[in-house]
Scaffold this motif. Structure first.
Motif, PDB file in Angstrom:
ATOM      1  N   LYS A  67       0.832  -1.210   0.000  1.00 23.45           N
ATOM      2  CA  LYS A  67       0.000   0.000   0.000  1.00 23.45           C
ATOM      3  C   LYS A  67       0.864   1.256   0.000  1.00 23.45           C
TER       4      LYS A  67
ATOM      5  N   GLU B  24       3.851   1.478  -1.236  1.00 21.61           N
ATOM      6  CA  GLU B  24       4.458   1.566  -2.564  1.00 21.61           C
ATOM      7  C   GLU B  24       3.456   2.064  -3.596  1.00 21.61           C
ATOM      8  N   ILE B  25       2.229   1.581  -3.519  1.00 20.15           N
ATOM      9  CA  ILE B  25       1.180   2.050  -4.443  1.00 20.15           C
ATOM     10  C   ILE B  25       1.002   3.555  -4.322  1.00 20.15           C
ATOM     11  N   ASP B  26       0.908   4.056  -3.099  1.00 20.18           N
ATOM     12  CA  ASP B  26       0.749   5.498  -2.893  1.00 20.18           C
ATOM     13  C   ASP B  26       1.914   6.260  -3.515  1.00 20.18           C
TER      14      ASP B  26
ATOM     15  N   ILE C 169      -0.504  -0.134 -13.002  1.00 16.62           N
ATOM     16  CA  ILE C 169       0.226  -0.956 -12.035  1.00 16.62           C
ATOM     17  C   ILE C 169      -0.219  -2.389 -12.237  1.00 16.62           C
TER      18      ILE C 169
ATOM     19  N   ILE D 111      -5.368  -4.992  -2.003  1.00 12.09           N
ATOM     20  CA  ILE D 111      -4.478  -4.172  -2.826  1.00 12.09           C
ATOM     21  C   ILE D 111      -5.256  -3.480  -3.942  1.00 12.09           C
TER      22      ILE D 111
ATOM     23  N   ILE E 272      -5.994   0.994  -4.749  1.00 14.67           N
ATOM     24  CA  ILE E 272      -5.533   1.780  -5.896  1.00 14.67           C
ATOM     25  C   ILE E 272      -6.607   2.785  -6.313  1.00 14.67           C
TER      26      ILE E 272
ATOM     27  N   THR F 158      -5.077   5.553 -12.065  1.00 16.80           N
ATOM     28  CA  THR F 158      -4.204   4.451 -12.453  1.00 16.80           C
ATOM     29  C   THR F 158      -5.019   3.210 -12.788  1.00 16.80           C
TER      30      THR F 158
ATOM     31  N   ALA G  83      -5.534  -0.611 -12.597  1.00 13.37           N
ATOM     32  CA  ALA G  83      -5.100  -1.709 -11.727  1.00 13.37           C
ATOM     33  C   ALA G  83      -5.188  -3.017 -12.504  1.00 13.37           C
TER      34      ALA G  83
END
Length: 397
Positions: free
Chosen positions: A185, A187-189, A199, A244, A248, A253, A255
């Motif tokens: 989470k 890393e996603i941010d 992603i 996850i 997002i 983005t 997913a």
């Protein structure tokens, strides 16, 4: 906001072959005999070449080639605290059923030296980035939309869990999984704030769960831990992947969830076989924007086994695998066009993307193809996308 894409957008799945210089640098980095700054300079220069190759061949969504990674999942040992890279022989000391493990390695059509795993040996810690550096490099070299690939939360949890080691710091695989979620989470941010367009989370072990008939097996250097029955295991996987996907920001983005049946060998008979039917419930639960799946080989089953389910066809876009990364022959246009036409009986044209089945170099030391053939396959992919656009571009066609 998401950037507009052409009809039938094209992208690669992830990995590309590493040059001799990169392979040497990866070994030196592992030994501690190369400065990280020199390594990063080399990876940046080589990534520039991979970006240029994709742009020259007409790819719409650019990927990094994963050149600085040892393989598609074990590279996280350098990125996440509490994780250590271990070779198969090192792991053997902590495996209870040693003979079964050795038999699995013998069956794999890939050199054992190529297989390393990132194993959890302490509490996981986020060090600030996992693949954000790759995204920065990509954005330096292209103005096109970019895709970042990450090992999915289930893959990470399964591959990092070695009970006799990881069990010293985590009470269960499930407990480890929640720390994996926290790190992903963050890393996603990080990635979304930097402006990533797609992603992609890789979850190849899902097919190991449903297609190995309960037999223990090592799948592309993951899935080493003992697993529960397939129903329980898929519920666990769905709970992780779903958290996850839900995190997002879909307004910014795309997913994507990528699932294949193995990509370590040119020998198709060693790879898993079966339609996506056992995974439909999971796909519906986790609800990705894009399902990036392999469909270029008979091993993947028929498209209708996936798209006849309205839970899939009415919600997700399909990243349709139409190029086999492992064959020496370059595909032809007609079968790809026919495959797309079949998909369009279930999906609107705006929800069909085109890609190879998988990456071209899952393991850095053991790519499944050479650059000349890869270039021909990519060129065929983008030329076929152009043909399809000319056929379907008119409104209502």
């Amino acid at each position: 906001m998401k950037r507009p894409l052409p009809l039938f957008p094209t992208s690669l799945i992830g990995s590309m072959p590493r040059s001799k210089e990169v392979l040497s640098a990866l070994r030196m980095m592992r030994r501690g005999s190369m400065e990280p700054s020199r390594f990063n300079e080399l990876i940046e220069a080589e990534t520039h070449k991979v970006v240029k190759l994709q742009e020259d061949l007409g790819i719409d969504i650019i990927t990094s080639g994963e050149l600085g990674r040892d393989n598609y999942v074990s590279f996280v040992s350098d990125k996440i605290g509490g994780v250590q890279m271990m070779s198969m022989s090192e792991m053997l000391d902590y495996i209870d059923h040693k003979k079964a493990f050795e038999d699995m390695l013998t069956a794999l059509d890939v050199p054992a030296v190529s297989i390393k795993n990132a194993i959890c040996v302490g509490k996981l810690q986020y060090k600030g980035e996992i693949v954000a550096g790759e995204l920065l490099t990509l954005k330096k070299f292209t103005g096109k939309p970019v895709k970042i690939t990450l090992p999915g939360p289930y893959l990470l949890t399964r591959s990092m869990w070695l009970p006799n080691l990881s069990g010293r710091v985590y009470g269960s695989k499930e407990e480890l999984g929640q720390d994996v979620i926290k790190i992903l989470k963050e890393e996603i941010d990080n990635l979304v704030s930097m402006g990533v367009d797609v992603i992609q989370f890789d979850e190849p072990v899902l097919t190991e769960v449903v297609f190995t008939e309960g037999k223990p097996r090592s799948f592309m250097c993951a899935a080493l831990s003992e697993r529960k029955d397939p129903k329980e295991e898929l519920e666990f996987a769905a709970s992780l992947i779903g958290q996850i996907m839900e995190h997002i920001d879909r307004t910014r983005t795309v997913a994507s969830l990528h699932v294949c049946r193995g990509n370590w060998s040119k020998n198709e008979s060693t790879l898993l076989t079966g339609p996506y039917t056992p995974l439909l419930e999971l796909f519906a639960k986790v609800n990705p924007d894009l399902l990036t799946l392999e469909f270029s080989t008979p091993r993947a089953g028929e498209l209708n086994s996936l798209l006849a389910d309205p839970r899939i066809a009415e919600h997700a876009a399909l990243g349709l695998g139409v190029i086999n990364p492992r064959t020496d022959e370059i595909e032809t246009e007609d079968p790809i066009v026919s495959r797309v036409q079949e998909a369009l009986t279930y999906l609107p044209k705006e929800r069909v993307w085109l890609n190879p089945d998988c990456g071209f170099a899952t393991f850095s030391n053991s790519p499944v193809n050479v650059l000349e053939t890869i270039s021909g396959k990519i060129r065929l992919l983008t030329e076929t996308a152009s043909i399809l656009r000319s056929q379907y571009h008119e409104a209502g066609k």
